[in-house]
Design an enzyme around this catalytic site. Structure first.
Site, PDB file in Angstrom:
ATOM      1  N   LYS A 136       0.239  -1.016   0.016  1.00 25.24           N
ATOM      2  CA  LYS A 136      -0.072  -0.090  -0.112  1.00 25.24           C
ATOM      3  C   LYS A 136       0.834   1.448  -0.056  1.00 25.24           C
ATOM      4  CE  LYS A 136      -4.769   0.192   1.924  1.00 25.24           C
ATOM      5  NZ  LYS A 136      -5.155   0.019   3.502  1.00 25.24           N
TER       6      LYS A 136
HETATM    7  O1  G3P Z   1      -7.924   0.822   3.926  1.00 23.84           O
HETATM    8  C1  G3P Z   1      -8.795   2.041   4.303  1.00 23.84           C
HETATM    9  C2  G3P Z   1      -9.279   2.513   5.555  1.00 23.84           C
HETATM   10  O2  G3P Z   1      -8.942   1.402   6.722  1.00 23.84           O
HETATM   11  C3  G3P Z   1      -9.565   4.241   5.701  1.00 23.84           C
HETATM   12  O3  G3P Z   1     -11.216   3.746   7.235  1.00 23.84           O
HETATM   13  O4  G3P Z   1     -12.620   4.729   8.323  1.00 23.84           O
HETATM   14  O5  G3P Z   1     -10.553   5.245   8.752  1.00 23.84           O
HETATM   15  O6  G3P Z   1     -12.063   5.656   6.881  1.00 23.84           O
HETATM   16  P1  G3P Z   1     -11.395   5.316   7.878  1.00 23.84           P
END
Ligand code: G3P
Length: 216
Positions: free
Chosen positions: A85
């Site tokens: 990533k």
């Molecule tokens: O994989 C990306 C994801 O974990 C981000 O999620 O909830 O931190 O916006 P969030």
């Protein structure tokens, strides 16, 4: 639609994987930090639980192309299913271009508009991760971004796959499936919310009652 689970908690991954519905796992520096474990340790456990693409992100302090490439090569050596990533930056794109030539799978993350996704696909990214929930959080329709990227990728036949990320609720999953997104990466809590329906529960209880009544 492929379903990835978005967590670094191996207990959650094991439980979700037991349903037979998990095609991969995504992590990020915040999720790794939340697990309280070292990146290498948790990733090495995850690759043994799910036989599918496992996204592990370069360190948040690794920002220059050459450093990203070096770290990505090390991450890719952990397991054949590893996907590196890399945040959507100019240096990140340079690294993705080089890594794709080396056959190392990449997932360009922190994508918030379709032009970013277009550049990542042209650089040879294996996956792009648009964060639809974080757009919703600022009163911008995150699903519009998913639809735009899907249209552009279909227009030009890009092989890059869309991992719908930052999913906040079951309706995000439904909307991603309806637009034909390749993958949704779903937090454990949301994944479990997909299983139940109150009428299913009521129906099960009625079947049980009727069965017991008729077998007294
Ligand atoms: O994989 C990306 C994801 O974990 C981000 O999620 O909830 O931190 O916006 P969030």
């Amino acid at each position: 639609m492929k379903i990835f689970i978005d967590t670094a908690e191996v207990k959650e991954i094991r439980d979700a994987a037991s349903l037979g519905i998990i095609d991969g796992v995504t992590t990020n520096p915040s999720l790794i930090a939340k697990s309280g474990r070292k990146f290498e340790d948790v990733i090495k456990e995850i690759v043994e639980i799910v036989d599918g693409p496992i996204s592990g992100e370069v360190k948040a302090t690794t920002t220059e192309c050459d450093d990203i490439i070096k770290e990505a090569i090390e991450i890719s050596k952990i397991h054949k299913n590893m996907v590196v990533k890399i945040p959507m930056t100019k240096e990140g794109l340079k690294a993705v271009s080089e890594l794709s030539k080396k056959g190392i799978k990449t997932n360009v993350t922190l994508i918030f508009n379709a032009n970013q996704a277009l550049l990542a696909a042209k650089a040879g990214a294996t996956y792009v991760s648009p964060f639809l929930g974080r757009l919703d959080d600022i009163s911008t329709y995150g699903m519009d971004l998913i639809e735009d990227i899907n249209l552009i990728f279909n227009n030009y036949g890009f092989e890059t796959e869309i991992i719908c990320a930052s999913i906040r609720n079951p309706l995000h999953v439904l909307d991603c499936a309806k637009v034909g997104a390749d993958i949704a990466t779903i937090p454990y809590k949301v994944l479990m919310q997909l299983v139940d329906h109150p009428l299913t529960t009521i129906g099960i209880e009625k079947f049980k009652k009727d069965y017991l009544d008729s077998n007294k």
